[in-house]
Enzyme design. Structure first.
Site, PDB file in Angstrom:
ATOM      1  N   SER A 192      -2.469 -61.698 -28.374  1.00  0.00           N
ATOM      2  CA  SER A 192      -1.340 -62.021 -28.036  1.00  0.00           C
ATOM      3  C   SER A 192      -0.427 -61.571 -29.574  1.00  0.00           C
ATOM      4  O   SER A 192       0.941 -61.671 -29.386  1.00  0.00           O
ATOM      5  CB  SER A 192      -1.432 -63.447 -27.209  1.00  0.00           C
ATOM      6  OG  SER A 192      -1.323 -63.403 -25.845  1.00  0.00           O
TER       7      SER A 192
ATOM      8  N   ASP B  44       3.123 -68.369 -16.486  1.00  0.00           N
ATOM      9  CA  ASP B  44       2.433 -69.337 -17.153  1.00  0.00           C
ATOM     10  C   ASP B  44       2.622 -70.903 -16.832  1.00  0.00           C
ATOM     11  O   ASP B  44       1.984 -71.746 -16.542  1.00  0.00           O
ATOM     12  CB  ASP B  44       2.004 -68.880 -18.827  1.00  0.00           C
ATOM     13  CG  ASP B  44       1.016 -68.040 -18.838  1.00  0.00           C
ATOM     14  OD1 ASP B  44       0.972 -66.986 -18.179  1.00  0.00           O
ATOM     15  OD2 ASP B  44       0.853 -67.670 -19.671  1.00  0.00           O
TER      16      ASP B  44
ATOM     17  N   HIS C  54       5.562 -66.908 -27.415  1.00  0.00           N
ATOM     18  CA  HIS C  54       5.629 -67.737 -26.034  1.00  0.00           C
ATOM     19  C   HIS C  54       6.807 -68.620 -26.351  1.00  0.00           C
ATOM     20  O   HIS C  54       6.374 -69.816 -25.118  1.00  0.00           O
ATOM     21  CB  HIS C  54       4.356 -67.878 -25.388  1.00  0.00           C
ATOM     22  CG  HIS C  54       3.561 -66.288 -25.555  1.00  0.00           C
ATOM     23  ND1 HIS C  54       3.168 -65.247 -26.735  1.00  0.00           N
ATOM     24  CD2 HIS C  54       2.803 -65.590 -24.013  1.00  0.00           C
ATOM     25  CE1 HIS C  54       2.121 -64.465 -25.975  1.00  0.00           C
ATOM     26  NE2 HIS C  54       2.126 -64.577 -25.059  1.00  0.00           N
TER      27      HIS C  54
ATOM     28  N   ARG D  85       7.435 -61.117 -30.872  1.00  0.00           N
ATOM     29  CA  ARG D  85       5.789 -60.848 -31.979  1.00  0.00           C
ATOM     30  C   ARG D  85       5.070 -59.559 -31.980  1.00  0.00           C
ATOM     31  O   ARG D  85       5.027 -60.253 -33.285  1.00  0.00           O
ATOM     32  CB  ARG D  85       4.857 -61.674 -30.375  1.00  0.00           C
ATOM     33  CG  ARG D  85       4.804 -60.738 -29.365  1.00  0.00           C
ATOM     34  CD  ARG D  85       3.977 -61.357 -27.993  1.00  0.00           C
ATOM     35  NE  ARG D  85       3.736 -60.740 -26.873  1.00  0.00           N
ATOM     36  CZ  ARG D  85       3.731 -60.538 -25.458  1.00  0.00           C
ATOM     37  NH1 ARG D  85       2.323 -60.966 -26.196  1.00  0.00           N
ATOM     38  NH2 ARG D  85       3.446 -59.395 -24.543  1.00  0.00           N
TER      39      ARG D  85
ATOM     40  N   GLU E  33      -7.220 -75.316 -32.401  1.00  0.00           N
ATOM     41  CA  GLU E  33      -5.944 -75.707 -33.320  1.00  0.00           C
ATOM     42  C   GLU E  33      -5.815 -76.739 -34.276  1.00  0.00           C
ATOM     43  O   GLU E  33      -4.592 -76.085 -35.586  1.00  0.00           O
ATOM     44  CB  GLU E  33      -4.732 -75.663 -31.738  1.00  0.00           C
ATOM     45  CG  GLU E  33      -4.144 -74.670 -31.368  1.00  0.00           C
ATOM     46  CD  GLU E  33      -5.676 -74.984 -29.775  1.00  0.00           C
ATOM     47  OE1 GLU E  33      -5.386 -73.850 -28.908  1.00  0.00           O
ATOM     48  OE2 GLU E  33      -5.539 -75.228 -29.685  1.00  0.00           O
TER      49      GLU E  33
ATOM     50  N   PHE F 282       0.924 -74.447 -28.854  1.00  0.00           N
ATOM     51  CA  PHE F 282      -0.028 -74.730 -29.045  1.00  0.00           C
ATOM     52  C   PHE F 282       0.232 -74.966 -30.184  1.00  0.00           C
ATOM     53  O   PHE F 282      -1.152 -76.146 -31.081  1.00  0.00           O
ATOM     54  CB  PHE F 282      -1.526 -74.217 -28.417  1.00  0.00           C
ATOM     55  CG  PHE F 282      -1.704 -74.549 -27.092  1.00  0.00           C
ATOM     56  CD1 PHE F 282      -1.181 -75.052 -26.435  1.00  0.00           C
ATOM     57  CD2 PHE F 282      -2.246 -72.036 -26.512  1.00  0.00           C
ATOM     58  CE1 PHE F 282      -1.535 -75.380 -25.375  1.00  0.00           C
ATOM     59  CE2 PHE F 282      -2.353 -72.545 -25.170  1.00  0.00           C
ATOM     60  CZ  PHE F 282      -2.131 -73.702 -24.340  1.00  0.00           C
TER      61      PHE F 282
END
Length: 317
Positions: free
Chosen positions: A40, A120, A112, A13, A61, A86
Site C-alpha cells: 500500500s 474502507d 490513504h 502513493r 504503529e 494510523f
C-alpha cells in the site's frame, strides 16, 4: 490563464514509492519503517534493494514511531509509512513526545488520507490529520497534489532537518506538475495568475481548482490559482501578495473545515489583510463508505463546489 495537462493519471502513493527508491540509492542514511503495509505504501523496491535499511514493524504503529525516533540518534533519517489515520491519530502521543518535543528528524509519511481512501469508510478516512500535525511545534506539514510532486517532496524531506509530516493519497489522480519542478518546502506555487479571486488549494483539490478556474474564465471571472503544498510553514507572502490584487479568497482541501489549510489562511488574513473568504472542505463531519468520486461529489470537494464558492465570495467583496 496558463493551461496544465494531465500527462497520465497516477496515484500519489506511487510517487512516494518512487521517491523512496531514489533516496535509497542516493542517501545511505535513509531508512524505512512500515506498519505491515508494504504494498500500500509502495515500499517494495526499497525493501528489495536495501533490505538492511528496511524495517517491517508490523501492526504496531506506536512502536514504529518510537523506533524511528531512536534511529535518528545514530544519524539515520527514518521514513515511517502507514495509512494517515494510523500515522497520526493512533500514535499522536508518541509523535508529540518522542518526535516533536524531542525535535527528532523523523519523516512521518501517510498514505490513504482523506475521503478518497474510499470504500474502507469513516474509521479509516481521517479528515483531521493536518490539524493534529500542524499544531505540534516544529512540525513541517506537507500535502502533495500529484505523483510528480509527491516524489519531489519525498526526496526534499531527506535534506530537511526536523520532524515532518507528508500526506498523500490512495486513488489514481491527474499527474500535471512538471517532473523537474523544484520542490521548495514552505514555498507556494503560482499555477495561474488572475485578478478577481484567489483560489488556494492543496492536495487532490489542486487539479479541481484548475478545472474551476477554466470554468470561471468562461464566465468572465479571472481566477488566480495557488498550489499550497506546505501547510506549515505557510507561504504568507504569496497569499498576501495575491489577495492584495484580488480582494477575496477561496480555500479548497480534502480535510475538515476545522483545523486545515483554510483556517491557516484565515489566520494570515486576519493578522494582515482581512478579506472575504469561502471554504471548500468537509463541513465538520466524518466520512462514509463509497467510491472516491461519489464521496468527493457528496461532500462537495470538486471543481463545481469551487466555482460556487467563488461566486459567493465575490458577492462579499
Amino acid at each position: 490563464m496558463k493551461k496544465y495537462t494531465n500527462t497520465g493519471s497516477k496515484d500519489t502513493r506511487s510517487g512516494f514509492g518512487a521517491g523512496m527508491t531514489e533516496l535509497g540509492q542516493k542517501n545511505e542514511n535513509v531508512v524505512a519503517l512500515c506498519a505491515d503495509l508494504i504494498g500500500s505504501l509502495k515500499f517494495d523496491d526499497f525493501k528489495k534493494n536495501h533490505p538492511e535499511r528496511f524495517f517491517q514493524i508490523g501492526i504496531a504503529e506506536a512502536n514504529m514511531i518510537g523506533i524511528a525516533a531512536g534511529l535518528t540518534i545514530g544519524g539515520k533519517i527514518p521514513f515511517t509509512g502507514t495509512f494517515a489515520n494510523f500515522s497520526t491519530g493512533r500514535v499522536y502521543d508518541q509523535i508529540r513526545q518522542s518526535v516533536a518535543y524531542s525535535d527528532k528528524n523523523v519523516k512521518i509519511c501517510a498514505s490513504h488520507a482523506g475521503l478518497t481512501l474510499g470504500e474502507d469508510g469513516a474509521t479509516h478516512q481521517i479528515l483531521e490529520d493536518i490539524g493534529l500535525m500542524k499544531m505540534l511545534p516544529g512540525m513541517t506539514v506537507i500535502n502533495t497534489c500529484d505523483y510528480n510532486q509527491t516524489k519531489a517532496a519525498t526526496i526534499a524531506l531527506a535534506e530537511h532537518h526536523g520532524p515532518a509530516y507528508l500526506r498523500f493519497g490512495r486513488p489514481v489522480v491527474p499527474n500535471f506538475t512538471p517532473a523537474d519542478e523544484p520542490f521548495i518546502i514552505g514555498k507556494a506555487i503560482m499555477l495561474s495568475e488572475g485578478t478577481d479571486v484567489t483560489i488556494i488549494a492543496t492536495g487532490h483539490l489542486v487539479w479541481e481548482a484548475l478545472i474551476a478556474a477554466e470554468a470561471l474564465e468562461a464566465k468572465g471571472i479571472s481566477a488566480e490559482v495557488i498550489n499550497i503544498h506546505t501547510i506549515k510553514p505557510l507561504d504568507d507572502e504569496a497569499i498576501l501578495k495575491s489577495v492584495a490584487k484580488t480582494g477575496c479568497v477561496v480555500t479548497a482541501e480534502e480535510h475538515n473545515i476545522l483545523g486545515g489549510l483554510g483556517e491557516s489562511v484565515a489566520r494570515v488574513l486576519a493578522l494582515n489583510t482581512p478579506v472575504p473568504q469561502e471554504f471548500v472542505a468537509v463541513n465538520d463531519s466524518f466520512g462514509e463508505s463509497g467510491t472516491p468520486e461519489q464521496l468527493m461529489e457528496k461532500y462537495k470537494l470538486n471543481h463545481q463546489a469551487i466555482v460556487e464558492a467563488t461566486e459567493r465570495v465575490m458577492k462579499r467583496k
